[in-house]
Design an enzyme around this catalytic site. Sequence first.
Site, short mmCIF file in Angstrom:
data_model
loop_
_atom_site.label_atom_id
_atom_site.label_comp_id
_atom_site.label_asym_id
_atom_site.label_seq_id
_atom_site.Cartn_x
_atom_site.Cartn_y
_atom_site.Cartn_z
CB CYS A 81 -0.92 0.01 1.22
SG CYS A 81 -2.04 -1.40 1.32
CG HIS A 142 -1.39 3.01 4.87
ND1 HIS A 142 -1.37 1.69 4.49
CD2 HIS A 142 -0.69 3.06 6.04
CE1 HIS A 142 -0.71 0.97 5.38
NE2 HIS A 142 -0.28 1.78 6.34
#
Length: 588
Positions: A81, A142
């Site tokens: 990610c 994130h």
Amino acid sequence: MECLQNQKYRCCVLVLVLFAIRWTSGAKDDDKPNFVLIMVDDLGIGDVGCYGNDTIRTPNIDRLAQEGVKLTQHIAAAPLCTPSRTAFLTGRYALRSGLGSTGRVQVIMFLGGAGGLPSNETTFAKILQKQGYTTGIVGKWHLGVNCESRNDHCHHPNNHGFDYYYGLPFTNFNDCKPGEGTVLLADLQVVLWNVSMLLGLAILTLEGVWLLGLLEVNQKLVVMLMLICFLALAVWYVPFKHLQTWNCIIMRNELVVEQPIILDTLTHRIVNEAEQFLERNQQNPFLLFLSLVHVHTPLFMSESFVGKSKHGLYGDNVEEADWMIGRIVETVEKLNLSRKTLIYFTSDHGGHIEVSDRRGQSGGWNGIYKGGKAMGGWEGGIRVPGLFRWPGRLPAGGVIDEPTSLMDVFPTVVGLAGGELPRDRVLDGHDLMPLMEGQARRSKHEFMFHYCGVYLNAVRWHPPDSDAVFKVHFFTPNFWPSGAGGCYDTKLCLCHEGFVTQHTPPLLFDLAQDPSESRPLTPDLEPRYAEVLERVRLAVEEHGRTLSPVPNQLTWRNVLWRPWLQPCCGTFPFCSCSEPNVTMTRGS
């Protein structure tokens, strides 16, 4: 009298000039396209109907392919990610931003850590802001929040070109859903707990034998052991047993509005926020980055989707994500913005094949491609869906088999918005419009470099004089157990020494003939074998000369929890709040 007439004349001219400027400015704004960029989390390329799945229904995603252009060799710049999203937003490999790992810490791990997307990086959102766009992100981030204090927000989306933000600054992970256990440094948590218990037992034993007069015990030693025990217990309990509070939160711009997160209504809140952003900004050019929390584990969804798919809970999750995408496309059409809005759909990387529970497989399917999430350069971890829809501009039903990258979105969006690409840094993406509009036949990506952390794992070469797509693997992750297709011992493959096998000479595949990477080429099988290795070697050397040292954002010091950096609603450490009841979206 003549003077008065001259003044009137000048006033009229001035009014006409101002009107012309305003009209020209308005015309330019009208010509600027809108952008809706949709990214699903951990979705495998084999999970979508238009890429071959026949057990999960994805009619809204499939419609984007039918009415737009489908990329069949669309590649994420990283199989995880944080680095993948960094490359997507900046058009640059993540290690150029310091977001490549050197060890087991491969992503941002705590919202209270200091690492994240550096402030000096330029995202496409920053450039579009300067072009008069209103920019927003709804969903997962994130990429960090703070650097030195709780409110500096140096890594926050608002500091990276997004006017509006609503969503999870971290990600959805097991600790966010009670009863799902924990995955964050789980082995370290066990060690800290065991050390605490052993020290506690040692202290009790020493005190017991001392009280019984069986042994003379130095009480300073006991006090020292008690302090070590307390420290180990505190290091385990404070950051790890409160992960749901520390990491699982919702922010609206720089304000924490829910802590911990309530997953039951999150789907509808994300859809509502995205729709409202579109409605608020329909009169002016906008960019919306819809960064879905689906389909990352732990899986969550609305009751109306439970048990609806033929692929269990994971399939239900994908079908709900497809419904969300359909709602956004429907909103664009309702606002009569379809012909001036470029819609893009992708996943940040491949499906997580090692994750499962008592209900079965919880991760995605990567089709015929080997590997998955966190597995370096194997195709299953980096080959992702790539769909572009723009009625009236892009041909319906187009298919492009050339190598393309998530990093290409940066120059594509900036170019369409009339912005200028940064000249003070290396960009790794290329404008996709010539390919998608049929003005170019070949991708500008002759070479693509596949990183696992900071380590160059593999290189793809698409020779200008051939349809072959060669890929060289310098090392591969050690799958466990033997013969398995993933790292089922660690649940995520790691990139550093001890967890990989180096290959001398490197493994070589031709993806055009062997997309599943099952038959390594040899000099006897491939006449260009030596040439390929030499051309790749030279390309690696040239690529290396473009890299500059930057601070590593994923060191232990940067990722571990610091209480003074922790986002909090209320008074720290008593962080707690929830959003008011939300109204479910229409048709839910």
